[in-house]
Design a protein around this motif. Structure first.
Motif, short mmCIF file in Angstrom:
data_model
loop_
_atom_site.label_atom_id
_atom_site.label_comp_id
_atom_site.label_asym_id
_atom_site.label_seq_id
_atom_site.Cartn_x
_atom_site.Cartn_y
_atom_site.Cartn_z
N ASN A 230 0.83 -1.22 0.00
CA ASN A 230 0.00 0.00 0.00
C ASN A 230 0.86 1.26 0.00
O ASN A 230 0.56 2.24 -0.71
CB ASN A 230 -0.92 0.02 1.23
CG ASN A 230 -2.09 -0.95 1.09
OD1 ASN A 230 -2.37 -1.45 -0.01
ND2 ASN A 230 -2.73 -1.27 2.22
N LEU A 231 1.94 1.23 0.77
CA LEU A 231 2.83 2.41 0.82
C LEU A 231 3.47 2.64 -0.54
O LEU A 231 3.48 3.77 -1.06
CB LEU A 231 3.92 2.20 1.88
CG LEU A 231 4.99 3.30 1.96
CD1 LEU A 231 4.39 4.66 2.29
CD2 LEU A 231 6.06 2.92 2.99
N LEU A 232 3.99 1.59 -1.16
CA LEU A 232 4.64 1.75 -2.47
C LEU A 232 3.64 2.30 -3.49
O LEU A 232 3.96 3.23 -4.25
CB LEU A 232 5.20 0.40 -2.94
CG LEU A 232 6.41 -0.14 -2.17
CD1 LEU A 232 6.72 -1.57 -2.60
CD2 LEU A 232 7.61 0.77 -2.33
N ALA A 233 2.42 1.79 -3.48
CA ALA A 233 1.41 2.28 -4.43
C ALA A 233 1.11 3.75 -4.18
O ALA A 233 1.02 4.56 -5.11
CB ALA A 233 0.14 1.45 -4.29
N ALA A 234 1.02 4.12 -2.90
CA ALA A 234 0.73 5.53 -2.56
C ALA A 234 1.88 6.45 -2.96
O ALA A 234 1.67 7.54 -3.51
CB ALA A 234 0.44 5.64 -1.07
N LEU A 235 3.10 6.00 -2.72
CA LEU A 235 4.27 6.81 -3.07
C LEU A 235 4.31 7.03 -4.59
O LEU A 235 4.50 8.15 -5.07
CB LEU A 235 5.55 6.14 -2.60
CG LEU A 235 5.76 6.03 -1.08
CD1 LEU A 235 7.04 5.24 -0.78
CD2 LEU A 235 5.81 7.40 -0.41
N LEU A 236 4.14 5.95 -5.34
CA LEU A 236 4.17 6.06 -6.81
C LEU A 236 3.05 6.96 -7.30
O LEU A 236 3.23 7.80 -8.18
CB LEU A 236 4.08 4.67 -7.44
CG LEU A 236 5.32 3.79 -7.25
CD1 LEU A 236 5.01 2.35 -7.68
CD2 LEU A 236 6.52 4.33 -8.02
N LYS A 237 1.87 6.83 -6.65
CA LYS A 237 0.71 7.63 -7.10
C LYS A 237 0.97 9.13 -6.91
O LYS A 237 0.56 9.95 -7.73
CB LYS A 237 -0.53 7.21 -6.32
CG LYS A 237 -1.83 7.86 -6.80
CD LYS A 237 -3.06 7.32 -6.10
CE LYS A 237 -4.33 8.01 -6.64
NZ LYS A 237 -5.54 7.63 -5.84
N ARG A 238 1.72 9.47 -5.83
CA ARG A 238 1.94 10.91 -5.60
C ARG A 238 3.29 11.39 -6.14
O ARG A 238 3.80 12.43 -5.75
CB ARG A 238 1.75 11.28 -4.14
CG ARG A 238 2.65 10.62 -3.12
CD ARG A 238 2.29 11.10 -1.72
NE ARG A 238 3.25 10.79 -0.68
CZ ARG A 238 3.03 9.97 0.35
NH1 ARG A 238 1.86 9.35 0.43
NH2 ARG A 238 3.96 9.77 1.28
#
Ligand code: G3I
Length: 373
Positions: A230-238
């Motif tokens: 979830n963190l990796l997805a959020a980081l990439l998204k922002r």
């Protein structure tokens, strides 16, 4: 940068970046990197991977035999602690690169690429940082540190562990974030600041987020794998420029439920986001195994083989480092000692710098790994 440095950097970068966007050197070209034809890195490099180890300033200063074996076996190096805040930052206004520079000089002398570790962690911070860091000054302090350190080593380190161990769900924070001094000062925005600063200061270094406890079919590890995805997805998204996940790989031989399918699925989930993966700190705790060397070494080798076989199946896994090369020095004996206080046999070479069954098991895992392009 001399020819050896450039060749090593290219070789290291080729492996370090999994070949993406880096001119791979002709296979026939001799390389000083892990130059012994039979060293662990030679085995790894034959499949387009790298193998390396953590090294430390004491070992460099006092154990030339150890360092000779490092030069023979390794194609990637990382400083065990000399590039952390605790060593680099004696005061709020000064930087001490002396130890890190010595380690880097060793790496460059032997044409071995080196990775940086680490720009933001909850441990090994100088007392002045722990007492002075506040929400009002933290961004400036972190930016200044990352900028100065990454620029100091610019073009001479092939990776950075930009942030280390940011997840700890037991702290009860959103997303399982660790309630560290950085989190308390900046929330999870400290991760963004560190990555963007690192990317700007040295675009050539592969930017990694590094963590442990991702390995077993256990509730805590499952929760951390969930939080990390979830963190990796959020980081990439922002738009945070993270490029790779460092899986520390501090594993245990004996009474732990390792399920290769769980590990394979997790690695696949990470690389499906377009990220690379590397094993950054592998060692194999033998606390649960008997004192006798033969069964202990066999158990360590079996655990190491099962773990590497599972992880290396994914072609986007670019390499493996162990957290030390020889049982002569392991953090495990300081932090997680055996009940009988015998030195752990967690690393590829024994205390006499002889190859152990774990060395052979790692070599075999490299040989069976899918060829990296
Ligand atoms: O070498 C000096 C010695 O001369 C001195 O007398 C002694 C007392 O101050 O300190 C010795 O240096 C210590 C060094 O370990 C060698 O033992 C440092 O103070 C100590 O901070 C250092 O601890 C390191 C720790 O991270 C904190 O930086 C460990 O070596 C290192 O193995 C450990 O590595 C971490 C990774 O960064 C992240 N993942 C977990 C891993 C294990 O905890």
């Amino acid at each position: 940068m001399n020819l050896i440095d450039r060749r090593a950097l290219l070789l290291g970068a080729a492996a370090a970046f999994g070949g993406r966007g880096t001119p791979a050197l002709a296979k026939t070209e001799a390389s000083p990197v892990g130059s012994a034809h039979d060293g662990l890195n030679a085995q790894a490099r034959a499949r387009g991977l790298f193998y390396g180890s953590a090294i430390d300033q004491n070992m460099l200063a006092n154990d030339p035999a150890y360092m000779d074996h490092v030069a023979r076996e390794c194609g990637m190096l990382v400083s065990e602690y000399s590039m952390k805040w605790g060593t680099l930052r004696p005061t709020p206004t000064t930087f001490d690169f002396s130890a890190g520079d010595k380690l880097l000089a060793f790496a460059r002398k032997h044409g071995i690429p080196m990775r940086g570790h680490t720009l933001a962690w909850h441990m090994d911070n100088p007392p002045w940082l722990v007492s002075d860091l506040k929400p009002g000054n933290a961004e400036k302090i972190l930016t200044k540190h990352a900028q100065t350190v990454v620029k100091h080593f610019k073009n001479r380190l092939v990776h950075w562990d930009v942030v280390n161990e940011v997840l700890w769900s037991k702290d009860g924070k959103p997303g399982g974030m660790r309630d560290s001094l950085w989190y308390r000062a900046l929330g999870d925005r400290y991760i963004d600041i560190a990555f963007h600063t690192c990317a700007e200061a040295d675009p050539t270094a592969l930017r990694c987020i590094n963590d442990y406890g991702l390995d077993y079919a256990l509730p805590d590890d499952e929760r951390k794998r969930h939080d990390m995805l979830n963190l990796l997805a959020a980081l990439l998204k922002r738009g945070v420029p993270v490029q790779a996940l460092g899986v520390q790989g501090h594993i245990t031989a004996g009474n732990v439920p390792f399920d290769p399918r769980v590990m394979e699925q997790f690695i696949n989930d990470v690389t499906s986001m377009g990220l690379k993966v590397l094993l950054t700190e592998v060692d194999v705790r033998d606390n649960d195994l008997p004192a006798d060397l033969a069964p202990r070494d066999a158990g360590v080798a079996a655990a190491g083989a099962a773990y590497l076989d599972a992880v290396l199946k994914n072609p986007h896994v670019i390499g493996v480092l162990t957290w030390g090369l020889s049982d002569r020095r392991s953090w495990l004996n300081d932090e997680l000692p055996r009940a009988d206080h015998l030195p752990q046999r967690a690393l590829p070479l024994d205390t006499e710098l002889q190859r152990k069954p774990l060395w052979s098991a790692m070599a075999a895992s490299f040989q069976k790994a899918p060829q990296r392009t």
